[in-house]
Design a protein around this motif. Structure first.
Motif, short mmCIF file in Angstrom:
data_model
loop_
_atom_site.label_atom_id
_atom_site.label_comp_id
_atom_site.label_asym_id
_atom_site.label_seq_id
_atom_site.Cartn_x
_atom_site.Cartn_y
_atom_site.Cartn_z
N TYR A 199 -7.11 3.27 -1.55
CA TYR A 199 -5.40 3.39 -2.30
C TYR A 199 -5.59 4.15 -3.30
CZ TYR A 199 -1.09 1.94 -4.14
OH TYR A 199 0.00 1.94 -4.59
N ASN A 200 -6.49 4.44 -4.24
CA ASN A 200 -6.53 5.28 -5.52
C ASN A 200 -6.79 6.75 -5.08
OD1 ASN A 200 -5.58 3.41 -7.67
ND2 ASN A 200 -7.36 2.93 -8.11
N ILE A 201 -7.67 6.78 -4.08
CA ILE A 201 -7.90 8.00 -3.69
C ILE A 201 -6.65 8.71 -3.05
CG2 ILE A 201 -9.15 9.41 -1.64
CD1 ILE A 201 -11.37 7.47 -1.93
N LEU A 202 -5.80 7.99 -2.45
CA LEU A 202 -4.50 8.58 -1.78
C LEU A 202 -3.41 8.92 -3.17
CD1 LEU A 202 -3.61 6.05 1.05
CD2 LEU A 202 -4.15 8.28 1.22
N LEU A 203 -3.69 8.10 -4.27
CA LEU A 203 -2.72 8.35 -5.25
C LEU A 203 -3.43 9.63 -5.93
CD1 LEU A 203 -2.12 4.99 -7.17
CD2 LEU A 203 -0.57 6.09 -5.50
N ALA A 204 -4.43 9.87 -6.05
CA ALA A 204 -5.08 11.20 -6.57
C ALA A 204 -4.68 12.15 -5.69
CB ALA A 204 -6.78 10.96 -6.64
N LYS A 205 -4.64 12.38 -4.48
CA LYS A 205 -4.14 13.51 -3.93
C LYS A 205 -2.65 13.87 -4.18
CE LYS A 205 -7.39 12.74 -0.05
NZ LYS A 205 -7.39 12.77 1.55
N ILE A 206 -1.93 12.80 -4.21
CA ILE A 206 -0.53 12.97 -4.87
C ILE A 206 -0.38 13.40 -6.20
CG2 ILE A 206 1.64 11.77 -5.09
CD1 ILE A 206 0.70 9.92 -2.72
N TYR A 207 -1.00 12.76 -7.11
CA TYR A 207 -0.99 13.21 -8.44
C TYR A 207 -1.45 14.71 -8.59
CZ TYR A 207 -1.45 12.94 -13.60
OH TYR A 207 -1.32 12.94 -14.75
N PRO A 222 -0.68 -3.65 -3.09
CA PRO A 222 0.04 -2.90 -4.21
C PRO A 222 1.51 -2.74 -3.98
CG PRO A 222 -0.98 -1.27 -2.54
CD PRO A 222 -1.39 -2.62 -2.00
N SER A 223 2.29 -2.72 -5.05
CA SER A 223 3.61 -2.59 -4.82
C SER A 223 3.99 -1.35 -5.72
CB SER A 223 4.54 -3.78 -5.27
OG SER A 223 4.51 -4.89 -4.13
N ALA A 224 4.94 -0.45 -5.38
CA ALA A 224 5.32 0.80 -5.98
C ALA A 224 6.70 1.05 -5.93
CB ALA A 224 4.45 1.85 -5.55
N PHE A 225 7.20 1.83 -7.10
CA PHE A 225 8.73 2.13 -7.40
C PHE A 225 8.62 3.62 -7.67
CE2 PHE A 225 7.89 -2.17 -7.97
CZ PHE A 225 8.71 -2.85 -7.40
N LEU A 226 9.86 4.34 -7.16
CA LEU A 226 9.77 5.76 -7.69
C LEU A 226 11.15 5.76 -8.84
CD1 LEU A 226 9.79 8.45 -4.96
CD2 LEU A 226 8.57 8.30 -6.93
N ILE A 227 10.77 6.25 -9.99
CA ILE A 227 11.64 6.34 -11.14
C ILE A 227 12.10 7.80 -11.05
CG2 ILE A 227 12.19 5.87 -13.54
CD1 ILE A 227 10.09 3.53 -13.04
N SER A 251 5.40 2.98 2.05
CA SER A 251 4.34 3.41 2.53
C SER A 251 3.86 4.63 1.33
CB SER A 251 4.30 3.94 3.72
OG SER A 251 3.02 4.79 4.10
N ILE A 252 2.74 4.30 0.80
CA ILE A 252 2.10 5.51 -0.12
C ILE A 252 2.01 6.91 0.59
CG2 ILE A 252 0.18 6.33 -1.44
CD1 ILE A 252 2.10 4.82 -3.16
N GLU A 253 1.54 6.65 1.98
CA GLU A 253 1.31 7.97 2.74
C GLU A 253 2.40 8.94 2.93
OE1 GLU A 253 0.48 4.97 3.30
OE2 GLU A 253 -1.77 4.68 4.02
N SER A 254 3.61 8.28 2.97
CA SER A 254 4.91 9.22 3.31
C SER A 254 5.70 9.48 2.09
CB SER A 254 5.70 8.23 4.41
OG SER A 254 6.13 7.05 3.56
N ILE A 255 5.06 9.13 0.84
CA ILE A 255 5.98 9.31 -0.35
C ILE A 255 6.16 10.81 -0.96
CG2 ILE A 255 3.80 9.38 -1.99
CD1 ILE A 255 5.38 7.55 -3.88
N SER A 256 5.26 11.62 -0.31
CA SER A 256 5.46 12.96 -0.95
C SER A 256 6.78 13.60 -0.88
CB SER A 256 4.31 13.87 -0.40
OG SER A 256 3.19 13.45 -0.44
N GLY A 257 7.51 13.39 0.10
CA GLY A 257 8.76 13.93 0.44
C GLY A 257 9.84 13.34 -0.58
N GLU A 258 9.59 12.22 -1.08
CA GLU A 258 10.40 11.25 -1.86
C GLU A 258 10.35 11.98 -3.21
OE1 GLU A 258 12.81 9.31 -0.85
OE2 GLU A 258 12.26 9.32 1.28
#
Length: 376
Positions: free
Chosen positions: A285-293, A347-352, A364-371
């Motif tokens: 999960y954190n690997i996915l977050l690292a790519k987004i970050y 995990p639970s995540a929110f966009l601010i 879904s973290i996998e589809s978050i980039s567009g948001e």
């Protein structure tokens, strides 16, 4: 004749003095001149009951009054301990060495043999945790490997202790296993679904067999608090009811102890993430977050990650090389912050957004980039 009558009187008197006591006896070799302490391990403190300066033969004997309910004790030599429990007028015998005090044999109590098994498993876990904490590195591969080693070490501990717990949840060994710690952190986590089952099994057994004891009350309160926390997390919050929620601020310490406020990130697009490193999903999960970050951090994006791990060591090892803001709520399952954000699963995540308004809960973290791109 008078001499023999005197000796008989002494023997009878001595026996009468200890007929309601339990006895702890044995031998500690290679410890001449050292002091052996006999201590009671109460819920909130350690009380020294007796001590003896060991002679060349290493023999010792301690007595203490039997108690109505099971109680826990330890022998201490320097900074090493032998843990055991008593609930009758039994005699427990220990044989050990001053050179390897925790490598001992015990006779007179099958349950204390099980406590010995739990102690050995705990020592192995602590040794592995200490090795992992010393294996620091900056690469993701080292961090992920460390996290997996920690999870494997925990799994090995539970493979030893769970059969003891479920085999006889009212036993002293079951209670002892539930409350074991490594470096000040409890091993059985009330936030974890499977760990919670084990805790409640022992709590139920103690409530039935030792009702009225302070340890039964301790377990009962722990189990009830866990259930209440689960129910609270299922209740709807104002966050769910609002179409657009303003920021519920969070201020928690990072791995260096510095307080990090979520509101200080106003002006950036923020991913607020609730997680637990002591889970199977966490490394990937954190690997996915690292790519987004990496993709968005130079465009005004930040991650504020809240750990709900009860084990501080796991959190520090896993978070030590993460590039975003990592904080921890030591309340774990009882987290007020998690309750306010209606966190039901991890995990639970929110966009601010940049104004500090919560735009959406992420499915879904996998589809978050567009948001994220939209808000940037």
């Amino acid at each position: 004749m008078k001499k023999y009558l005197y000796l008989l009187t002494v023997i009878v008197t001595f026996s009468a003095c200890h007929r309601n006591d339990f006895t702890v006896t044995g031998n500690v070799s290679d410890a001449e001149g050292k002091t052996l302490y006999f201590e009671a391990t109460q819920i909130d403190k350690i009380v020294t009951l007796d001590s003896i300066k060991l002679k060349s033969d290493g023999k010792f004997t301690f007595y203490a009054p039997k108690t109505e309910f099971p109680e826990f004790y330890r022998l201490r030599l320097d900074s090493s301990y032998i843990h055991f429990a008593i609930d009758s007028t039994e005699t427990v015998t220990f044989q050990t060495s001053g050179k390897s005090f925790t490598d001992y044999s015990v006779e007179g109590s099958e349950e204390n043999k099980q406590i010995q098994e739990v102690s050995k498993a705990g020592s192995l876990l602590k040794n592995e945790v200490d090795k992992i904490l010393s294996n620091t590195g900056t690469s993701d591969s080292i961090r992920i490997a460390n996290a997996k080693r920690l999870l494997n070490a925990l799994d090995q501990y539970k493979k030893t202790t769970l059969p003891i717990i479920y085999g006889n949840p009212k036993s002293k060994a079951a209670y002892f296993a539930i409350f074991q710690q490594v470096n000040g952190n409890i091993i059985f986590d009330p936030f974890d679904k499977e760990d919670s089952k084990a805790i409640r099994a022992v709590a139920n057994a103690y409530d039935v067999y030792y009702k009225g004891s302070h340890r039964a009350k301790q377990l009962y309160n722990m189990a009830i608090a866990s259930l209440q926390a689960e129910r609270q997390l299922k209740q709807p919050t104002l966050l769910e009811q609002a179409k657009e929620a303003s920021l519920i601020d969070i201020s928690l310490p990072d791995i260096k102890g510095k307080q990090q406020k979520l509101s200080d990130l106003k002006g950036k697009v923020v991913l607020l993430d609730f997680t637990a490193y002591q889970t199977d999903y966490s490394p990937e999960y954190n690997i996915l977050l690292a790519k987004i970050y990496k993709q968005f951090r130079d465009k005004g994006f930040e991650i504020y990650q809240v750990s709900l791990d009860n084990n501080e060591n796991f959190w520090k090892v896993s978070a030590s090389n993460l590039p975003w803001i990592c904080v921890r709520d030591e309340a774990s399952i009882y987290s007020t912050v998690a309750n306010l954000y209606n966190v039901k699963n991890l995990p639970s995540a929110f966009l601010i957004d940049r104004t500090g308004a919560i735009q959406k809960r992420i499915a879904s973290i996998e589809s978050i980039s567009g948001e994220i791109q939209k808000l940037l």
